[in-house]
Write a protein that holds these residues in place. Sequence first.
Motif, PDB file in Angstrom:
ATOM      1  N   LEU A   1       1.144  -1.214   0.076  1.00 34.15           N
ATOM      2  CA  LEU A   1      -0.036   0.059  -0.047  1.00 34.15           C
ATOM      3  C   LEU A   1       0.907   1.499  -0.052  1.00 34.15           C
ATOM      4  O   LEU A   1       0.715   2.338  -0.764  1.00 34.15           O
ATOM      5  N   VAL A   2       1.969   1.330   0.765  1.00 35.40           N
ATOM      6  CA  VAL A   2       2.813   2.653   0.859  1.00 35.40           C
ATOM      7  C   VAL A   2       3.509   2.648  -0.716  1.00 35.40           C
ATOM      8  O   VAL A   2       3.761   3.750  -1.068  1.00 35.40           O
ATOM      9  N   LEU A   3       4.105   1.650  -0.713  1.00 33.35           N
ATOM     10  CA  LEU A   3       4.854   1.581  -2.369  1.00 33.35           C
ATOM     11  C   LEU A   3       3.789   1.951  -3.270  1.00 33.35           C
ATOM     12  O   LEU A   3       4.247   2.845  -4.116  1.00 33.35           O
TER      13      LEU A   3
ATOM     14  N   VAL B   1       9.921   9.070  -6.543  1.00 34.18           N
ATOM     15  CA  VAL B   1      10.659   7.811  -6.018  1.00 34.18           C
ATOM     16  C   VAL B   1      11.911   7.281  -7.101  1.00 34.18           C
ATOM     17  O   VAL B   1      12.715   6.884  -6.867  1.00 34.18           O
ATOM     18  N   VAL B   2      11.564   7.883  -8.314  1.00 34.23           N
ATOM     19  CA  VAL B   2      12.753   7.817  -9.482  1.00 34.23           C
ATOM     20  C   VAL B   2      13.981   8.535  -9.055  1.00 34.23           C
ATOM     21  O   VAL B   2      15.246   7.883  -9.074  1.00 34.23           O
ATOM     22  N   GLU B   3      13.836   9.801  -8.724  1.00 30.60           N
ATOM     23  CA  GLU B   3      14.706  10.644  -8.141  1.00 30.60           C
ATOM     24  C   GLU B   3      15.671  10.046  -7.015  1.00 30.60           C
ATOM     25  O   GLU B   3      16.825   9.678  -6.904  1.00 30.60           O
ATOM     26  N   LEU B   4      14.748   9.418  -6.112  1.00 27.50           N
ATOM     27  CA  LEU B   4      15.367   8.674  -4.770  1.00 27.50           C
ATOM     28  C   LEU B   4      16.213   7.541  -5.577  1.00 27.50           C
ATOM     29  O   LEU B   4      17.269   7.188  -4.843  1.00 27.50           O
ATOM     30  N   LEU B   5      15.730   6.625  -6.300  1.00 28.11           N
ATOM     31  CA  LEU B   5      16.277   5.418  -6.864  1.00 28.11           C
ATOM     32  C   LEU B   5      17.628   5.944  -7.421  1.00 28.11           C
ATOM     33  O   LEU B   5      18.703   5.361  -7.132  1.00 28.11           O
ATOM     34  N   PHE B   6      17.852   7.082  -8.201  1.00 25.68           N
ATOM     35  CA  PHE B   6      19.141   7.528  -8.799  1.00 25.68           C
ATOM     36  C   PHE B   6      19.989   8.033  -7.649  1.00 25.68           C
ATOM     37  O   PHE B   6      21.114   7.763  -7.685  1.00 25.68           O
ATOM     38  N   TYR B   7      19.386   8.638  -6.478  1.00 22.34           N
ATOM     39  CA  TYR B   7      20.198   9.070  -5.418  1.00 22.34           C
ATOM     40  C   TYR B   7      20.842   7.647  -4.726  1.00 22.34           C
ATOM     41  O   TYR B   7      22.273   7.608  -4.559  1.00 22.34           O
ATOM     42  N   VAL B   8      20.197   6.858  -4.505  1.00 23.34           N
ATOM     43  CA  VAL B   8      20.491   5.358  -3.814  1.00 23.34           C
ATOM     44  C   VAL B   8      21.522   4.531  -4.556  1.00 23.34           C
ATOM     45  O   VAL B   8      22.892   4.210  -4.523  1.00 23.34           O
ATOM     46  N   LEU B   9      21.243   4.782  -5.946  1.00 17.47           N
ATOM     47  CA  LEU B   9      22.193   3.928  -7.066  1.00 17.47           C
ATOM     48  C   LEU B   9      23.390   5.030  -7.178  1.00 17.47           C
ATOM     49  O   LEU B   9      24.773   4.054  -7.128  1.00 17.47           O
ATOM     50  N   GLY B  10      23.508   6.099  -6.876  1.00 14.25           N
ATOM     51  CA  GLY B  10      24.677   7.125  -7.058  1.00 14.25           C
ATOM     52  C   GLY B  10      25.567   6.751  -5.645  1.00 14.25           C
ATOM     53  O   GLY B  10      26.666   6.427  -5.843  1.00 14.25           O
ATOM     54  N   ILE B  11      24.824   6.547  -4.745  1.00 11.80           N
ATOM     55  CA  ILE B  11      25.506   6.229  -3.220  1.00 11.80           C
ATOM     56  C   ILE B  11      26.283   4.908  -3.518  1.00 11.80           C
ATOM     57  O   ILE B  11      27.540   4.537  -2.983  1.00 11.80           O
ATOM     58  N   ILE B  12      25.574   3.949  -4.133  1.00 11.07           N
ATOM     59  CA  ILE B  12      26.209   2.430  -4.176  1.00 11.07           C
ATOM     60  C   ILE B  12      27.220   2.623  -5.062  1.00 11.07           C
ATOM     61  O   ILE B  12      28.547   2.043  -4.645  1.00 11.07           O
ATOM     62  N   VAL B  13      27.126   3.315  -6.288  1.00  3.65           N
ATOM     63  CA  VAL B  13      28.357   3.287  -6.942  1.00  3.65           C
ATOM     64  C   VAL B  13      29.669   4.062  -6.424  1.00  3.65           C
ATOM     65  O   VAL B  13      30.648   3.594  -6.465  1.00  3.65           O
ATOM     66  N   ILE B  14      29.529   4.958  -5.626  1.00  2.00           N
ATOM     67  CA  ILE B  14      30.273   5.694  -4.975  1.00  2.00           C
ATOM     68  C   ILE B  14      31.128   4.891  -3.950  1.00  2.00           C
ATOM     69  O   ILE B  14      32.241   5.005  -3.866  1.00  2.00           O
ATOM     70  N   ILE B  15      30.088   4.118  -3.237  1.00  2.00           N
ATOM     71  CA  ILE B  15      30.990   3.209  -2.032  1.00  2.00           C
ATOM     72  C   ILE B  15      31.586   2.163  -2.952  1.00  2.00           C
ATOM     73  O   ILE B  15      32.840   1.689  -2.415  1.00  2.00           O
TER      74      ILE B  15
ATOM     75  N   LEU C   1       4.924   3.743 -13.890  1.00  2.00           N
ATOM     76  CA  LEU C   1       5.212   3.706 -12.463  1.00  2.00           C
ATOM     77  C   LEU C   1       3.852   3.741 -11.739  1.00  2.00           C
ATOM     78  O   LEU C   1       3.380   3.328 -10.816  1.00  2.00           O
ATOM     79  N   VAL C   2       3.119   4.904 -12.346  1.00  2.00           N
ATOM     80  CA  VAL C   2       1.656   5.100 -11.591  1.00  2.00           C
ATOM     81  C   VAL C   2       0.793   3.715 -11.617  1.00  2.00           C
ATOM     82  O   VAL C   2       0.239   3.569 -11.018  1.00  2.00           O
ATOM     83  N   ILE C   3       1.034   3.167 -12.925  1.00  2.00           N
ATOM     84  CA  ILE C   3      -0.046   2.174 -13.122  1.00  2.00           C
ATOM     85  C   ILE C   3       0.486   0.963 -12.450  1.00  2.00           C
ATOM     86  O   ILE C   3      -0.286   0.061 -11.609  1.00  2.00           O
ATOM     87  N   ILE C   4       1.765   0.706 -12.158  1.00  2.00           N
ATOM     88  CA  ILE C   4       2.419  -0.218 -11.022  1.00  2.00           C
ATOM     89  C   ILE C   4       1.810   0.044  -9.662  1.00  2.00           C
ATOM     90  O   ILE C   4       1.534  -0.819  -9.014  1.00  2.00           O
TER      91      ILE C   4
ATOM     92  N   LEU D   1      -0.331  -2.286  -7.265  1.00  2.00           N
ATOM     93  CA  LEU D   1       0.383  -2.594  -5.977  1.00  2.00           C
ATOM     94  C   LEU D   1      -1.162  -2.113  -4.970  1.00  2.00           C
ATOM     95  O   LEU D   1      -1.079  -2.705  -3.969  1.00  2.00           O
ATOM     96  N   VAL D   2      -1.703  -1.132  -5.298  1.00  2.00           N
ATOM     97  CA  VAL D   2      -2.728  -0.671  -4.004  1.00  2.00           C
ATOM     98  C   VAL D   2      -4.038  -1.568  -4.226  1.00  2.00           C
ATOM     99  O   VAL D   2      -4.313  -2.080  -3.035  1.00  2.00           O
ATOM    100  N   ILE D   3      -4.265  -2.005  -5.101  1.00  2.00           N
ATOM    101  CA  ILE D   3      -5.430  -3.130  -5.532  1.00  2.00           C
ATOM    102  C   ILE D   3      -4.906  -4.475  -4.656  1.00  2.00           C
ATOM    103  O   ILE D   3      -5.829  -4.908  -3.984  1.00  2.00           O
ATOM    104  N   ASN D   4      -3.599  -4.879  -4.890  1.00  4.41           N
ATOM    105  CA  ASN D   4      -3.059  -5.911  -4.556  1.00  4.41           C
ATOM    106  C   ASN D   4      -3.127  -5.719  -2.751  1.00  4.41           C
ATOM    107  O   ASN D   4      -3.524  -6.679  -2.201  1.00  4.41           O
TER     108      ASN D   4
END
Length: 170
Positions: free
Chosen positions: A25-27, A38-52, A150-153, A157-160
């Motif tokens: 529901l939250v996702l 959410v997409v921007e956050l994913l790029f942030y997380v991916l960037g941090i992983i690549v820096i690590i 992503l909106v459709i996904i 997810l909300v219906i599920n």
Amino acid sequence: MKAEIIKPKKEKKESKNLLNPIIYLVLGLLLMFRSNQVVELLFYVLGIIVIIYGIKSFVLYYQNKEIVQYKNINLTIAVVSIIIGVLLIVLSGVLETSIRYVLGFFFIFMGVSRLLTSISFNNYKNFSTVSNIILIALGIYSIFFSNAVLVIIGVILVINAIILFIDYFK
């Protein structure tokens, strides 16, 4: 000799978990109403992983710099990884917008080309015409508002989550 009656074992009732529908529901709500963030956050997380990973490569370089085969490889990987990680973080907004535009124009292109093909074959009075118009509308929505996929996904997810909540409280 005595005959024994074999009774089937009682099956364990599937344990129902309330955490999964809450996560769905939250996702789902995040994807429905904040898919761009959410997409921007994913790029942030991916960037941090690549820096690590780049920092880890620096450490490997300094630990093994006497060994010839490790001399420049880990240093190059480290520098490139850190640069790419920083670019992913700095350009996350631009990358998110680019993905929306590419996806939107792809939907519009597919919808228009399929619609024109069905019109040219005089086959425009069926369900595919409606689906082509929906594709065009999704493309326009993706370009101007939010990532339609992503909106459709998120909706799915909300219906599920609702179905899982109903199943949990039965």
